[in-house]
Design a protein around this motif. Structure first.
Motif, PDB file in Angstrom:
ATOM      1  N   ASN A 148       0.847  -1.292   0.075  1.00  0.00           N
ATOM      2  CA  ASN A 148      -0.144  -0.147  -0.113  1.00  0.00           C
ATOM      3  C   ASN A 148       0.773   1.257  -0.095  1.00  0.00           C
ATOM      4  O   ASN A 148       0.280   2.403   0.222  1.00  0.00           O
ATOM      5  CB  ASN A 148      -0.866  -0.115   1.343  1.00  0.00           C
ATOM      6  CG  ASN A 148      -1.925  -1.047   1.136  1.00  0.00           C
ATOM      7  OD1 ASN A 148      -2.424  -1.463   0.198  1.00  0.00           O
ATOM      8  ND2 ASN A 148      -2.690  -1.267   2.277  1.00  0.00           N
ATOM      9  N   LEU A 149       1.973   1.188  -0.476  1.00  0.00           N
ATOM     10  CA  LEU A 149       2.937   2.036  -0.362  1.00  0.00           C
ATOM     11  C   LEU A 149       2.637   3.402  -1.180  1.00  0.00           C
ATOM     12  O   LEU A 149       2.134   3.375  -2.300  1.00  0.00           O
ATOM     13  CB  LEU A 149       4.297   1.882  -0.969  1.00  0.00           C
ATOM     14  CG  LEU A 149       5.606   2.936  -0.459  1.00  0.00           C
ATOM     15  CD1 LEU A 149       5.752   3.373   0.738  1.00  0.00           C
ATOM     16  CD2 LEU A 149       6.531   2.461  -1.622  1.00  0.00           C
ATOM     17  N   GLY A 150       2.412   4.448  -0.606  1.00  0.00           N
ATOM     18  CA  GLY A 150       2.028   5.790  -1.383  1.00  0.00           C
ATOM     19  C   GLY A 150       1.033   6.440  -0.458  1.00  0.00           C
ATOM     20  O   GLY A 150       0.610   6.513   0.760  1.00  0.00           O
ATOM     21  N   VAL A 151       0.172   7.748  -1.180  1.00  0.00           N
ATOM     22  CA  VAL A 151      -0.587   8.463  -0.555  1.00  0.00           C
ATOM     23  C   VAL A 151      -1.860   7.596  -0.281  1.00  0.00           C
ATOM     24  O   VAL A 151      -2.376   7.095  -0.966  1.00  0.00           O
ATOM     25  CB  VAL A 151      -0.872   9.934  -1.367  1.00  0.00           C
ATOM     26  CG1 VAL A 151      -1.998  10.597  -1.012  1.00  0.00           C
ATOM     27  CG2 VAL A 151       0.276  10.678  -1.777  1.00  0.00           C
ATOM     28  N   ASP A 152      -2.383   8.230   0.968  1.00  0.00           N
ATOM     29  CA  ASP A 152      -3.944   7.542   1.364  1.00  0.00           C
ATOM     30  C   ASP A 152      -4.712   8.846   1.792  1.00  0.00           C
ATOM     31  O   ASP A 152      -4.359   9.571   2.675  1.00  0.00           O
ATOM     32  CB  ASP A 152      -3.622   6.721   2.402  1.00  0.00           C
ATOM     33  CG  ASP A 152      -4.904   6.269   3.039  1.00  0.00           C
ATOM     34  OD1 ASP A 152      -6.082   6.555   2.607  1.00  0.00           O
ATOM     35  OD2 ASP A 152      -4.868   5.540   4.176  1.00  0.00           O
ATOM     36  N   ARG A 153      -5.798   9.226   1.083  1.00  0.00           N
ATOM     37  CA  ARG A 153      -6.541  10.180   1.346  1.00  0.00           C
ATOM     38  C   ARG A 153      -7.818   9.879   2.198  1.00  0.00           C
ATOM     39  O   ARG A 153      -8.882  10.793   2.327  1.00  0.00           O
ATOM     40  CB  ARG A 153      -7.134  10.717  -0.073  1.00  0.00           C
ATOM     41  CG  ARG A 153      -6.059  11.352  -0.788  1.00  0.00           C
ATOM     42  CD  ARG A 153      -6.499  11.971  -1.961  1.00  0.00           C
ATOM     43  NE  ARG A 153      -5.396  12.744  -2.856  1.00  0.00           N
ATOM     44  CZ  ARG A 153      -4.978  13.822  -2.625  1.00  0.00           C
ATOM     45  NH1 ARG A 153      -5.369  14.570  -1.941  1.00  0.00           N
ATOM     46  NH2 ARG A 153      -3.868  14.668  -3.544  1.00  0.00           N
ATOM     47  N   THR A 154      -8.022   8.726   2.619  1.00  0.00           N
ATOM     48  CA  THR A 154      -9.352   8.233   3.256  1.00  0.00           C
ATOM     49  C   THR A 154      -9.601   8.832   4.448  1.00  0.00           C
ATOM     50  O   THR A 154     -10.641   8.777   4.797  1.00  0.00           O
ATOM     51  CB  THR A 154      -9.185   6.515   3.510  1.00  0.00           C
ATOM     52  OG1 THR A 154      -7.907   6.307   4.275  1.00  0.00           O
ATOM     53  CG2 THR A 154      -9.038   5.742   2.104  1.00  0.00           C
ATOM     54  N   CYS A 155      -8.542   9.442   5.136  1.00  0.00           N
ATOM     55  CA  CYS A 155      -8.939  10.162   6.474  1.00  0.00           C
ATOM     56  C   CYS A 155      -8.963  11.403   6.334  1.00  0.00           C
ATOM     57  O   CYS A 155      -9.245  12.298   7.418  1.00  0.00           O
ATOM     58  CB  CYS A 155      -7.630   9.915   7.493  1.00  0.00           C
ATOM     59  SG  CYS A 155      -7.525   7.935   7.979  1.00  0.00           S
ATOM     60  N   ILE A 156      -9.014  12.103   5.115  1.00  0.00           N
ATOM     61  CA  ILE A 156      -9.145  13.527   4.889  1.00  0.00           C
ATOM     62  C   ILE A 156     -10.480  13.717   5.252  1.00  0.00           C
ATOM     63  O   ILE A 156     -11.386  13.160   4.779  1.00  0.00           O
ATOM     64  CB  ILE A 156      -8.584  13.874   3.651  1.00  0.00           C
ATOM     65  CG1 ILE A 156      -7.430  13.721   3.376  1.00  0.00           C
ATOM     66  CG2 ILE A 156      -9.112  15.357   3.542  1.00  0.00           C
ATOM     67  CD1 ILE A 156      -6.826  14.033   1.961  1.00  0.00           C
ATOM     68  N   PRO A 157     -10.776  14.833   6.143  1.00  0.00           N
ATOM     69  CA  PRO A 157     -12.371  15.087   6.780  1.00  0.00           C
ATOM     70  C   PRO A 157     -12.747  15.755   5.333  1.00  0.00           C
ATOM     71  O   PRO A 157     -12.221  16.423   4.351  1.00  0.00           O
ATOM     72  CB  PRO A 157     -12.185  16.053   7.824  1.00  0.00           C
ATOM     73  CG  PRO A 157     -10.903  15.848   8.075  1.00  0.00           C
ATOM     74  CD  PRO A 157     -10.186  15.331   7.160  1.00  0.00           C
ATOM     75  N   SER A 158     -14.271  15.481   5.352  1.00  0.00           N
ATOM     76  CA  SER A 158     -15.090  16.351   4.148  1.00  0.00           C
ATOM     77  C   SER A 158     -15.162  17.660   4.433  1.00  0.00           C
ATOM     78  O   SER A 158     -14.744  18.149   5.608  1.00  0.00           O
ATOM     79  CB  SER A 158     -16.339  15.760   4.423  1.00  0.00           C
ATOM     80  OG  SER A 158     -17.239  15.975   5.617  1.00  0.00           O
ATOM     81  N   ARG A 159     -15.199  18.322   3.605  1.00  0.00           N
ATOM     82  CA  ARG A 159     -15.296  19.979   3.674  1.00  0.00           C
ATOM     83  C   ARG A 159     -16.543  20.465   4.495  1.00  0.00           C
ATOM     84  O   ARG A 159     -17.493  20.026   4.261  1.00  0.00           O
ATOM     85  CB  ARG A 159     -15.408  20.770   2.392  1.00  0.00           C
ATOM     86  CG  ARG A 159     -14.105  20.352   1.531  1.00  0.00           C
ATOM     87  CD  ARG A 159     -12.602  20.768   2.000  1.00  0.00           C
ATOM     88  NE  ARG A 159     -11.618  20.669   1.152  1.00  0.00           N
ATOM     89  CZ  ARG A 159     -10.534  20.737   1.394  1.00  0.00           C
ATOM     90  NH1 ARG A 159     -10.043  20.983   2.625  1.00  0.00           N
ATOM     91  NH2 ARG A 159      -9.387  20.793   0.553  1.00  0.00           N
ATOM     92  N   LEU A 160     -16.074  21.289   5.353  1.00  0.00           N
ATOM     93  CA  LEU A 160     -17.044  21.934   6.225  1.00  0.00           C
ATOM     94  C   LEU A 160     -17.428  23.228   6.056  1.00  0.00           C
ATOM     95  O   LEU A 160     -16.516  24.060   5.806  1.00  0.00           O
ATOM     96  CB  LEU A 160     -16.750  21.807   7.927  1.00  0.00           C
ATOM     97  CG  LEU A 160     -17.845  22.434   8.679  1.00  0.00           C
ATOM     98  CD1 LEU A 160     -18.894  21.549   8.782  1.00  0.00           C
ATOM     99  CD2 LEU A 160     -17.302  22.451  10.214  1.00  0.00           C
ATOM    100  N   THR A 161     -18.381  23.776   5.455  1.00  0.00           N
ATOM    101  CA  THR A 161     -18.985  24.922   5.011  1.00  0.00           C
ATOM    102  C   THR A 161     -20.036  25.470   5.805  1.00  0.00           C
ATOM    103  O   THR A 161     -20.673  24.675   6.476  1.00  0.00           O
ATOM    104  CB  THR A 161     -19.409  24.957   3.482  1.00  0.00           C
ATOM    105  OG1 THR A 161     -20.424  24.210   3.492  1.00  0.00           O
ATOM    106  CG2 THR A 161     -18.145  24.180   2.623  1.00  0.00           C
ATOM    107  N   SER A 162     -20.000  26.885   5.722  1.00  0.00           N
ATOM    108  CA  SER A 162     -21.100  27.507   6.639  1.00  0.00           C
ATOM    109  C   SER A 162     -22.512  27.045   5.967  1.00  0.00           C
ATOM    110  O   SER A 162     -23.247  26.996   6.920  1.00  0.00           O
ATOM    111  CB  SER A 162     -21.019  28.922   6.380  1.00  0.00           C
ATOM    112  OG  SER A 162     -20.954  29.458   5.066  1.00  0.00           O
ATOM    113  N   LEU A 163     -22.661  26.761   4.557  1.00  0.00           N
ATOM    114  CA  LEU A 163     -23.907  26.450   4.399  1.00  0.00           C
ATOM    115  C   LEU A 163     -24.511  25.065   4.835  1.00  0.00           C
ATOM    116  O   LEU A 163     -25.541  24.599   5.200  1.00  0.00           O
ATOM    117  CB  LEU A 163     -23.981  26.452   2.659  1.00  0.00           C
ATOM    118  CG  LEU A 163     -25.286  26.104   2.211  1.00  0.00           C
ATOM    119  CD1 LEU A 163     -26.428  26.945   2.295  1.00  0.00           C
ATOM    120  CD2 LEU A 163     -24.963  25.943   0.455  1.00  0.00           C
TER     121      LEU A 163
END
Length: 945
Positions: A511-526
């Motif tokens: 699995n060597l490489g970038v892992d984006r699974t833990c990146i939180p979803s974007r929180l917007t004011s809307l």
């Protein structure tokens, strides 16, 4: 003598010989017997009744866990209580302003409670390492990504070990929100030693020292400049918490390095810091290119950290072993461990390479902090880096393949041609750009507190302005994020912008490489607004009701809550302008930062005339940026004229160095006056030591030089003024009083006023330029040299031309309610008073010399205060404290980012009932806790109906 650096964790023991009446409790111990301060002797109020005698809670109140055991009195105290009347036994208040009697922990107030606590021998984590780590990765901890006030941290994770690189302000708060267990951290590495990279280190060390009964320590590594930081932190951090700090690099000849250990060798060599069966971590120093013979200054040395994992050995092939004449047995193990053996049936030597598959090289990760282009020029010529270059022009024998490079360098450096030419030397590495990127500004990193702030903004934008990161300015200034993810050059390895919680997997190798699974979803004011309206549909109508309050259309509420219409606006607020003064509560929690509340800081905005900061806990600069946005916060810091610190406890001053350093940066090359810092004497020890590391561009005044008596002694041409703030050496702390030893400690003699005269005159001039008449410190009852402050505006004329008094603001700092507090608050327009504990925990409030909500309100009522704002809530109340509305007539509770304009003070208490609607679903909320939680003993938080 300094107080314990863990101000809210421990309770003194064995104090019966010092005037305390012991009480047995699982959570705290002993208290000073109440006494009367003035003749004739008044009857002291009795201590808080045991739980069985407390008024029953409302049916909706729920507390998690079993009921606490009933607290018992000692036999000595029982004899005293037997002689009391039933009425005396049932007294519930710990402070009666009319009688001037109160309870407090004298040992704690004198700073002697440290002696009563068993000394901790802080232990370091020792774990059995797992060389075959099934999971290993590096992860971006996005502290400062949205506010750009501090350097991001990086986590190097293994099954049995944790390493953190850089500990900027806000790291604790970030780890709390994202459930990263600080108790598992073994080592902390600093890429530079300055407030940007190490601002969170003092709080982190204190938190670890308070985990469990014995406490924890951690290895801290940094270049030689670390010695300056350690010396400064000794002012308020126990020595035991810093015994494992280690520096490397050329020795600083002007500094005594003991008891710190260090590593020294030729400048260009790598320093091996950790080398075990799991990882090897080396440090390579990076100095700026110097044109002067003197070399680099303290704080300028940067570090490149090299993290190398061991290779993964190939798989053993038993068929090949049998073909070479080997029987199954111990020789198989020898071969797998790298040893050659004799064949059992053939006259040959069998080597590991004959029976083992190809090995997989261990991953290599670099963490590079190159703060300036001057450092980048030196980066190209570091000999010890050649081993890691992989481009054809720089390939050397034994070159190691670098898999990932995390660049902590700012964009101004990584965009330079010099730095990019260095990046090209790593042909196949994954480049992660973790310097400050504008794309991260729009999305808050601390999502929990941001959500609360946005919901409060929807409910009442007048007191809770839109957060800086969701303001139109930031939306308009945001840039296309896709462009940031592109490579600078086709000859570079892939380059991406770091994102919060982005991972680069090291093990398993597949699995060597970038892992984006833990990146939180974007929180917007809307998104927050949609959630709020779905959860509480009627909140929109409540918002409309609040709007009508500013138009005077609140008759319905006055009928339901008659007390809301009782107050008369004081003359000092007559026709007051909105640009006169605004109070911004940047931090309203106590002890340690939490998900929802940062530690104490109050920004007093006088607009074009400047500003004052009252206390400055860790993360204050970040809070300013969340409130005002990046440009607005920089302007707020530029306008700071004075910073006042109440006492030496860490939750009130550890953000000071970062604020002052930022102010120095912003005003570099501009004519300006140094900031004036007013604080207790021990704070000067910290600042003087820290300035050997980083220039703070400030001048210091002891709080004791700004008392009423001290001011009067300097004004020989005028009679002593009566400011209703009391005499600093008044009856509470006068000679022969029980509190005398607390104010005048023999170990910290009173500062000579004559030496302070130039700074007092300068402060007086600054106050005059800001339209202020007075800034007066007065002693309070918490720890040695703890103070409150009175800030009073100059008189002005109303529309009719009549002279009217200026407003008066009082801030309590941390304190027990006491006569000096009441005296200073008399006639105040607004009192900001700590309310650490709920009313049911008065015994704990006495033990720790804090106030309950009711006690704080009583101080304001006794002093005739127009408005009281409660703050400094225990972190056991995650979102909103437990209060009794029946006592809140002229009072409101504070939240982070709350902005109270003096022109809106008349509306302030009327907002309180609406919080019940907004937080109605938080009634039974319990936060998950674990062994290293930053907040202890959490309970549900809500209103008592």
């Amino acid at each position: 003598m300094l107080t314990s650096s863990m101000p809210h964790r421990h309770v003194p023991q064995n104090l019966s010989l010092f005037g305390f009446s012991p009480r047995k409790s699982s959570s705290f111990a002993l208290f000073l017997r109440p006494f009367s301060l003035y003749p004739p002797i008044f009857a002291s109020s009795s201590p808080s009744p045991s739980p069985s005698r407390r008024p029953p809670r409302t049916a909706g109140y729920r507390r998690s866990g079993p009921s606490p055991p009933r607290r018992k009195w000692s036999s000595f105290e029982e004899q005293k209580r037997k002689g009391r009347s039933p009425m005396e036994k049932e007294k519930a208040s710990s402070f009666n302003p009319s009688s001037d009697s109160f309870e407090f922990n004298k040992r704690r107030a004198e700073g002697l409670d440290k002696i009563d606590k068993p000394k901790k021998n802080l232990k370091r984590n020792t774990r059995t390492l797992n060389p075959t780590n099934t999971i290993a990765y590096v992860q971006i901890l996005g502290t400062g990504m949205d506010t750009q006030d501090t350097s991001p941290s990086v986590l190097l994770f293994f099954d049995k070990q944790r390493f953190i690189f850089n500990a900027g302000e806000g790291l604790q708060r970030f780890c709390t929100e994202h459930k990263i267990k600080l108790s598992k951290v073994d080592h902390i590495f600093l890429s530079r030693v300055c407030s940007e990279t190490a601002g969170g280190l003092p709080g982190l060390l204190l938190t670890l020292a308070g985990i469990g009964e014995e406490g924890l320590s951690v290895n801290v590594w940094g270049p030689s400049d670390l010695k300056y930081l350690v010396d400064a932190m000794r002012s308020f951090i126990p020595r035991a918490a810093m015994v494992h700090t280690r520096s490397f690099g050329p020795s600083l000849n002007t500094y005594d390095s003991t008891p710190q250990s260090g590593l020294s060798k030729p400048k260009d060599d790598a320093y091996v810091l950790v080398d075990d069966e799991v990882v090897k971590i080396s440090a390579i120093l990076l100095e700026p290119s110097c044109t002067e013979e003197s070399g680099s200054k303290p704080g300028e040395t940067a570090v490149i950290y090299v993290c190398e994992l061991p290779e993964i050995k190939g798989k053993f092939d038993p068929k090949k072993a049998m073909a070479l004449g080997l029987r199954a047995g111990p020789k198989y193990s020898y071969l797998q461990s790298g040893q050659s053996v004799k064949s059992d049936f053939k006259d040959i030597t069998v080597h590991p390479s004959d029976v083992m598959g190809p090995s997989v090289p261990g991953p290599v990760v670099l963490l590079v902090d190159c703060p300036t282009e001057s450092h980048a020029e030196e980066l190209l010529s570091i000999p010890s880096m050649k081993t890691y270059y992989s481009c054809p022009d720089n390939l050397t024998d034994g070159a190691k393949l670098v898999n990932c490079i995390i660049h902590l360098s700012p964009a101004s450096v990584t965009n330079s041609s010099t730095y990019q030419s260095w990046m090209k030397r790593f042909r196949s590495a994954q480049h992660i750009l973790a310097g400050h990127e504008r794309k991260n500004m729009e999305f808050p990193i601390l999502r929990a507190s941001s959500r609360i702030t946005a919901r409060l903004n929807y409910l009442c934008p007048q007191f809770f302005p839109a957060p800086g990161f969701w303001s139109p300015q930031h939306v308009n200034n945001s840039i296309n994020s896709t462009s940031l993810s592109k490579c600078f050059d086709s000859n570079l390895g892939e380059s991406i912008s770091a994102e919060n919680l982005l991972k680069f997997t090291l093990r398993p190798h597949s699995n060597l490489g970038v892992d984006r699974t833990c990146i939180p979803s974007r929180l917007t004011s809307l998104r927050v607004m949609d959630e709020l309206l779905s959860e509480i549909p009627e909140i929109s109508s409540k918002t409309e009701e609040i709007k009508r309050l500013w138009n005077g259309q609140h008759n319905k509420m006055m009928i339901e809550e008659p007390w809301l219409g009782e107050s008369t606006v004081p003359s000092c607020l007559e026709n007051i302008r909105r640009d006169d003064m605004e109070i911004v509560l940047l931090g309203t929690g106590s002890s340690q930062p939490s998900k929802y509340r940062n530690v104490t800081a109050i920004y007093v905005d006088l607009f074009s005339r400047g500003s004052i900061l009252l206390d400055c806990g860790e993360g204050t600069l970040g809070q300013l940026k969340r409130r005002y946005g990046l440009e607005g916060a920089d302007e707020a810091v530029r306008n700071l004229r004075c910073i006042w610190i109440s006492h030496i406890h860490a939750d009130h001053h550890t953000g000071l160095a970062r604020i002052l350093a930022r102010r120095r940066e912003l005003l570099k090359g501009v004519a300006h006056e140094p900031a004036i810092v007013v604080g207790p004497r021990p704070l000067k020890n910290f600042l003087d030591a820290y300035q050997r590391l980083e220039d703070l561009d400030m001048e210091f005044l002891d709080c004791r030089n700004t008392t009423t008596t001290s001011w009067a002694s300097q004004e020989t041409t005028r009679p002593e003024k009566n400011t209703n703030s009391g005499n600093a050496e008044g009856s509470l702390f006068s000679k022969g009083s029980p509190m005398q030893s607390i104010y005048k400690r023999s170990s910290t003699p009173l500062t000579d006023n004559s030496s302070a005269l130039p700074f007092l005159k300068k402060l007086k001039n600054v106050l005059g330029e800001m339209g202020l008449e007075d800034l007066i410190s007065f002693p309070v009852v918490h720890c040695p040299q703890a103070f409150g402050v009175v800030v009073k505006a100059v008189k002005r004329k109303n529309i009719a031309g009549d002279e009217i008094p200026g407003w008066k603001m009082v801030y309590s700092g941390d304190t027990r309610p006491c006569p000096e507090m009441v005296e200073a608050s008399k006639g105040a327009t607004v009192l900001i008073h700590e309310a650490t504990f709920e009313d049911a925990l008065v015994e704990e409030a006495v033990a720790k010399n804090h106030s309950t909500t009711k006690e704080a309100i009583n101080v304001g009522s006794s002093a005739g205060v127009y408005r009281t704002v409660l703050t400094h809530f225990s972190q056991r109340y995650p979102k909103i404290p437990v209060i009794d509305e029946s006592h809140m007539h002229n009072t409101c509770i504070a939240f982070d980012m709350m902005s109270i304009n003096m022109a809106d003070l008349h509306v302030l208490p009327k907002i309180l009932p609406y919080f019940k609607t907004l937080f109605r679903n938080q009634v039974v909320e319990e936060e998950e806790t674990d062994d290293d939680s930053l907040m202890s003993d959490k309970v549900p938080s809500f209103f008592i109906n």
